[in-house]
Design an enzyme around this catalytic site. Structure first.
Site: not given
Ligand SMILES: Cc1cc2nc3c(=O)[nH]c(=O)nc-3n(C[C@H](O)[C@H](O)[C@H](O)COP(=O)(O)OP(=O)(O)OC[C@H]3O[C@@H](n4cnc5c(N)ncnc54)[C@H](O)[C@@H]3O)c2cc1C
Length: 383
Positions: A173, A177, A249, A279, A300, A348, A350
């Site tokens: 979109r 704003r 990335r 940033r 970053e 990705y 949130d």
């Molecule tokens: C830079 C960045 C900024 C973000 N900002 C926002 C935001 O402002 N607002 C928002 O809503 N969301 C944001 N997010 C998204 C948010 O980080 C995710 O929604 C969330 O982390 C997903 O949780 P998860 O448990 O799926 O994954 P993760 O948090 O990645 O957890 C996965 C875990 O698995 C573990 N793991 C992986 N492989 C193994 C293995 N082989 N053995 C044991 N452990 C393992 C890892 O160590 C990790 O701790 C952002 C993401 C990024 C990358």
């Protein structure tokens, strides 16, 4: 029936699924290779300044999902927080997302909303009727001047490729704003857990049926004796990357401290391509209810992830989606494993979407158990 469940990953996905299954009466073990819980949402106190830092990049909670908002508020006190991002571009500081203030400042005008609408329509490239790339889409919407200041350099730094090589769909979109609203998100609920995300996730994991083991990288034999495995690690990692690596990335953070207030806001983007970072985040501004004399900031940098790097953003271009399809096929041949979360489904997500999907996954688990059906490989299709 009480089952033994293994969850790989103590991030939001693992914690929420684990909690729900524990409440259903199952015995849950959560392992994580890191020395802390909370995955990429992890927050901690900075050693020098005492500021609460978001170690893997800033996380702002925003959602329209009332159920998810109620869920997180059971485990943490949320403080009101609005994300107001600024950008430094072409030797000036502007407000993002592009709004009426940005347009008036950039073009040195005093336009009202309808005037700005007409002005911007004239800036846009009307010869582009069927945009094929991110660049064409942006040029069509906002014209060359705004595109070069706010999209081109930042996108090249963030994705490591020309906006000409990115799909037009990224900019669905008009990203503008025509009022002075500079709140980055539109969601009904926006906030920050007062003490950070790690205590919130610790509270989610705090259940008598849950055991957490940190510093524990998964080995296939770890799954022995469990009735089901939920995998929130990288999908290709589960298969030891046998078909190749899904592209990500990664981010490098360059930490520095100062006295007082370094930049006056939490997030300052840098749009110019000759500044190598995307940033600077100044973490004390993510907790404006706290007071600190000194300050800690992260510059970053974004780059392609090497095998030993933390995977942050899935690339999901044509090549990666083709490999993803192959991994999905492979995953469906495995019994007793469900792939979840941002890494397990290579998307990705949130935090609110992560939580919603985790709650749904746990509900599907109990429904299938009641009906004697096996658990699907993916509750949400990765493609
Ligand atoms: C830079 C960045 C900024 C973000 N900002 C926002 C935001 O402002 N607002 C928002 O809503 N969301 C944001 N997010 C998204 C948010 O980080 C995710 O929604 C969330 O982390 C997903 O949780 P998860 O448990 O799926 O994954 P993760 O948090 O990645 O957890 C996965 C875990 O698995 C573990 N793991 C992986 N492989 C193994 C293995 N082989 N053995 C044991 N452990 C393992 C890892 O160590 C990790 O701790 C952002 C993401 C990024 C990358």
């Amino acid at each position: 029936m009480v089952l033994h469940i293994l969850l790989v990953g103590a991030g939001l996905s693992g914690a929420v699924i684990g909690r729900e299954l524990a409440q259903q009466g199952h015995l849950v073990t959560v392992i994580d290779g890191r020395d802390h819980i909370a995955g990429n949402c992890h927050t901690e106190r900075d050693r020098d300044t005492g500021v609460l830092v978001h170690r893997y990049g800033p996380h702002i909670f925003h959602t329209d999902d009332d159920g998810v908002w109620d869920y997180v508020n059971q485990f943490a006190e949320f403080m009101p927080y609005k994300n107001r991002v600024k950008t430094t571009a072409q030797d000036a500081v502007y407000s993002l997302p592009i709004n009426l203030h940005t347009i008036n400042q950039f073009f040195a005008k005093t336009l009202r909303p309808d005037e700005a609408r007409a002005f911007l329509a004239a800036q846009g490239d009307s010869t582009i009727t069927d945009p094929q790339s991110f660049e064409e889409q942006a040029l069509r919407f906002v014209g060359r001047d705004l595109y070069e200041a706010f999209f081109e350099g930042y996108t090249i730094k963030q994705w490591g490729c020309s906006p000409r090589d990115l799909p037009a769909a990224i900019l669905k979109r008009l990203p503008v704003r025509f009022n002075y609203d500079d709140n980055y998100f539109f969601h009904t609920h926006q906030g920050m857990p007062k003490d950070g995300y790690t205590p919130m996730i610790a509270a989610i994991l705090d259940h008598e049926n849950i055991t957490v083991q940190l510093n524990t990288l998964f080995k296939p034999e770890d799954a022995d004796g469990y009735d089901h495995l939920f995998w929130s690690g990288p999908l290709d990692g589960y298969f030891d990357y046998q078909l190749g690596r899904l592209g990500y990335r990664t981010l490098d953070f360059e930490r520095f401290t100062e006295q007082g207030d370094y930049q006056g806001c939490a997030v300052m983007n840098y749009g110019d391509q000759d500044i190598p970072y995307t940033r600077i985040t100044e973490h004390k501004h993510f907790s404006p209810w706290e007071t600190h004399d000194s300050t800690v900031c992260y510059r970053e940098f974004s780059r392609a992830a090497d095998p030993d790097d933390i995977p942050y953003y899935p690339i999901r271009m044509v090549k990666e989606k083709s490999l993803l399809a192959d991994y999905i096929g492979l995953a469906k041949t495995v019994e007793g494993v469900t792939f979840v979360g941002r890494l397990g489904t290579y998307r990705y997500l949130d935090m609110d979407v992560t939580i919603r999907e985790a709650l749904d996954t746990a509900a599907v688990f109990s429904e299938n158990l009641a009906m004697g059906k096996s658990m699907p490989t993916f509750v949400t299709a990765p493609l």
